[in-house]
Design a protein around this motif. Sequence first.
Motif, PDB file in Angstrom:
ATOM      1  N   UNK A  37      35.298   6.089  52.697  1.00 44.16           N
ATOM      2  CA  UNK A  37      35.520   6.333  54.118  1.00 44.16           C
ATOM      3  C   UNK A  37      35.267   7.798  54.454  1.00 44.16           C
ATOM      4  N   UNK A  38      35.742   8.706  53.615  1.00 43.10           N
ATOM      5  CA  UNK A  38      35.522  10.141  53.850  1.00 43.10           C
ATOM      6  C   UNK A  38      34.034  10.466  53.823  1.00 43.10           C
ATOM      7  N   UNK A  39      33.309   9.848  52.890  1.00 41.58           N
ATOM      8  CA  UNK A  39      31.861  10.085  52.799  1.00 41.58           C
ATOM      9  C   UNK A  39      31.155   9.548  54.047  1.00 41.58           C
ATOM     10  N   UNK A  40      31.584   8.376  54.538  1.00 40.99           N
ATOM     11  CA  UNK A  40      30.969   7.801  55.738  1.00 40.99           C
ATOM     12  C   UNK A  40      31.252   8.674  56.960  1.00 40.99           C
ATOM     13  N   UNK A  41      32.461   9.165  57.082  1.00 42.67           N
ATOM     14  CA  UNK A  41      32.807  10.036  58.209  1.00 42.67           C
ATOM     15  C   UNK A  41      31.923  11.277  58.181  1.00 42.67           C
ATOM     16  N   UNK A  42      31.801  11.870  57.005  1.00 39.67           N
ATOM     17  CA  UNK A  42      30.976  13.076  56.864  1.00 39.67           C
ATOM     18  C   UNK A  42      29.518  12.791  57.213  1.00 39.67           C
ATOM     19  N   UNK A  43      29.008  11.655  56.739  1.00 39.90           N
ATOM     20  CA  UNK A  43      27.612  11.301  57.010  1.00 39.90           C
ATOM     21  C   UNK A  43      27.389  11.067  58.500  1.00 39.90           C
ATOM     22  N   UNK A  44      28.296  10.345  59.151  1.00 42.70           N
ATOM     23  CA  UNK A  44      28.116  10.042  60.573  1.00 42.70           C
ATOM     24  C   UNK A  44      28.335  11.261  61.451  1.00 42.70           C
TER      25      UNK A  44
END
Length: 188
Positions: free
Chosen positions: A132-139
């Motif tokens: 989830x943290x990686x997805x937030x950072x990517x988006x």
Amino acid sequence: ALDKNAYTPNSWTASNVDALAAAAKAVEKDMFADEAGANQAKADNAAAALNAAIAKLVKVADKAALAAAIAAAPTNAAGYTPDSWAPFAAALADANAVNADANATQDAVDAAVAALATAQGNLVEKADKAALAAAIEAYESLDEEDYTPESWAEADLAYAISEAKAVANLKYRFRQSAGMVNHTPITF
């Protein structure tokens, strides 16, 4: 004959079964020596005392289910929230104390099994929020100018990122389905 090992040590000692049985045997011996039956009252009293003592005996509890529940219990607090682990740890400590108690009653054993099962059922796993943290950072790194206004508006990334951050800050685990967060907390 009564099996001393079938009863709790405290109840055996408190009932004084050994002494009462010896006294009853002595009275019985006197009965045979006294053919006129003068010792009948002694025999009746000894039998009543022995029966009363036996009635106070407490059978040793069957702890197989408790031992199995303790053996199956999680031992690593790191995977669970502190708020859910604390009551579980207390229930586990109580279960171990009951299991070690030679004088535990079956009711106490059954209650310890139930309390441990309830506490274990209430454990809440810590979330693995790395994806989830990686997805937030990517988006968050996406640039609106790289997308059509319609697709950007339809995606509503600001709202999605806000919701994802809210989930990332929660203290309990969420189900994940097809890479998306389903906002239903897992219950046990």
